[in-house]
Every structure is written in structure tokens, then in C-alpha cells.
Design an enzyme around this catalytic site. Structure first.
Site, PDB file in Angstrom:
ATOM      1  N   SER A  20       0.690  -1.232  -0.087  1.00  0.00           N
ATOM      2  CA  SER A  20      -0.040  -0.005   0.031  1.00  0.00           C
ATOM      3  C   SER A  20       1.076   1.310   0.003  1.00  0.00           C
ATOM      4  CB  SER A  20      -0.970  -0.044   1.320  1.00  0.00           C
ATOM      5  OG  SER A  20      -1.989  -0.847   1.378  1.00  0.00           O
ATOM      6  N   ASP A  86       7.920  -2.809  -3.532  1.00  0.00           N
ATOM      7  CA  ASP A  86       7.577  -3.312  -2.480  1.00  0.00           C
ATOM      8  C   ASP A  86       8.503  -4.590  -1.994  1.00  0.00           C
ATOM      9  OD1 ASP A  86       6.551  -5.417  -4.089  1.00  0.00           O
ATOM     10  OD2 ASP A  86       4.479  -5.433  -3.041  1.00  0.00           O
TER      11      ASP A  86
END
Length: 212
Positions: A20, A86
Site C-alpha cells: 500500500s 515493495d
């Protein structure tokens, strides 16, 4: 000012919010986004149901997947396009040590050494921390069926592994964030605060913990 970091990697245990945050940073600085895509691993649901049986297959799939991703990254022009990822490739060894028995890990290490995957060193690594109970609550909140069997004990051991790894990490500037009281997705103020803290970073290792 974050645009000065051509390659940013966001890391942390399951449920910390690394994907996120990586998405939001990439959107913020208009960077390319590189995601680990754990959902593409067909062995992952089976691993959470029977870790001992499916750990090796799960790790090898991730190894080949991420090796291909970082190879593409290495061949890309990081001087023209910012990239936010990520994951760090090094996390594969971290998970392998945690999940494989001794014989499996030796086999995994041989394959890893044969592949010799090499990734560009990030200009900045953001490492997200949170307590295991908070990680589990966030994992359950995602509503992914096969993740419901992830235990708090496994998340505790995983978080400990990340702590040990980053304790001696010196390859790139490291910004450590206690994200227990930060909501990067729903709170613009929290995201802006984090960006301010990163922009104010002066050393190669800093820690940010927002008080309640």
C-alpha cells in the site's frame, strides 16, 4: 524531494502495509511501480495450510519470480525513471531460513548461488515495523481466504527475522518506521507526515515512531 531517490524499496513483514505504501509513494512521485505479486504463486495457499510440505516449492517460485523482476529492473534505465518496489530480493533468503529445514535450505542456497540474482542497490529502503498482533489484525482485515491460517506465532517469528536482518543492514540508507499508528492508505495527513520525515532524513539510518 523524494524524486532524488531513483530507486526506493519498501519492506516489512506480512501485514505491515508495504504494498500500500509503495503504491502511494509511486503515485506521489510519478514513479514506476514494481510489486512482488505474491498472489501469482500457486504454492502459497498450500504453504499456509501445510508449511512443511510446501515451503520449498513456495520459496523456489518466489526466487525465480523475483530474480526475473530484478533482472528487468537492472536492465531498465533508472536514471530516466524513478522506481518504487515493495520488496528487496534479499528477503528471499530471510524467508528461506525461516521456513525451510536444513537440507531444503542447502538445496535452496545452491540454486540461489547458481542463479546469482543481482539487484541494483536502492537509494532508500523504508522498513515498516508493527507488533505481531497488529500484523495479524491487518492480515485478517484484508479478507484473503488462504491468509486466515497465518498464526500470530508465525508473524512474530517473521517480524523477529526482519528485525535481525535490518539490525545489521548497511547496503543502503534505511528509514525505519513504526507503522502501528499510521494509516498510509486512508489518511492523507499520515502519508504527508511520513513524507516530511523522510525528506528531513540526514543520516544513513533513522527511526520514526509516531506517538499516539
Amino acid at each position: 524531494m523524494l524524486e532524488k531517490y531513483r530507486y526506493i524499496a519498501v519492506e516489512g513483514p506480512i501485514g505491515a502495509g508495504k504494498t500500500s505504501l509503495a503504491r502511494r509513494i509511486a503515485d506521489h512521485i510519478r514513479a514506476d511501480l514494481l510489486l512482488e505479486n505474491a498472489g501469482e504463486n500457486p504454492f502459497l495457499p498450500r504453504f499456509y495450510q501445510d508449511p512443511k510440505r510446501h515451503a520449498l516449492a513456495t520459496q523456489l517460485f518466489f526466487l525465480f519470480q523475483r530474480s526475473g523482476q530484478v533482472q528487468d529492473l537492472q536492465q531498465s534505465d533508472l536514471f530516466r525513471h524513478n522506481t518504487v518496489a515493495d520488496f528487496l530480493l534479499d528477503k528471499d533468503l530471510l524467508f528461506a531460513r525461516l521456513n525451510l529445514d536444513d537440507d531444503e535450505f542447502r538445496l535452496y542456497q545452491k540454486i540461489y548461488d547458481e542463479l546469482q540474482p543481482r539487484a541494483p542497490v536502492p537509494d532508500l529502503v523504508i522498513y515498516l515495523q508493527a507488533r505481531p498482533d497488529i500484523l495479524q489484525a491487518r492480515v485478517l482485515g484484508r479478507g484473503i481466504d488462504y491468509e486466515r491460517s497465518i498464526s500470530t506465532d508465525y508473524l512474530r517469528r517473521l517480524a523477529d527475522s526482519y528485525t535481525r536482518y535490518f539490525y545489521s543492514y548497511t547496503a543502503a540508507p534505511l528509514f525505519i518506521v513504526n507503522c502501528e499508528h499510521l494509516n498510509f492508505v486512508q489518511s492523507d495527513a499520515d502519508f504527508a507526515l511520513l513524507m516530511q520525515q523522510i525528506q528531513a532524513m540526514r543520516g544513513n539510518r533513522e527511526f520514526f515512531n509516531r506517538a499516539v
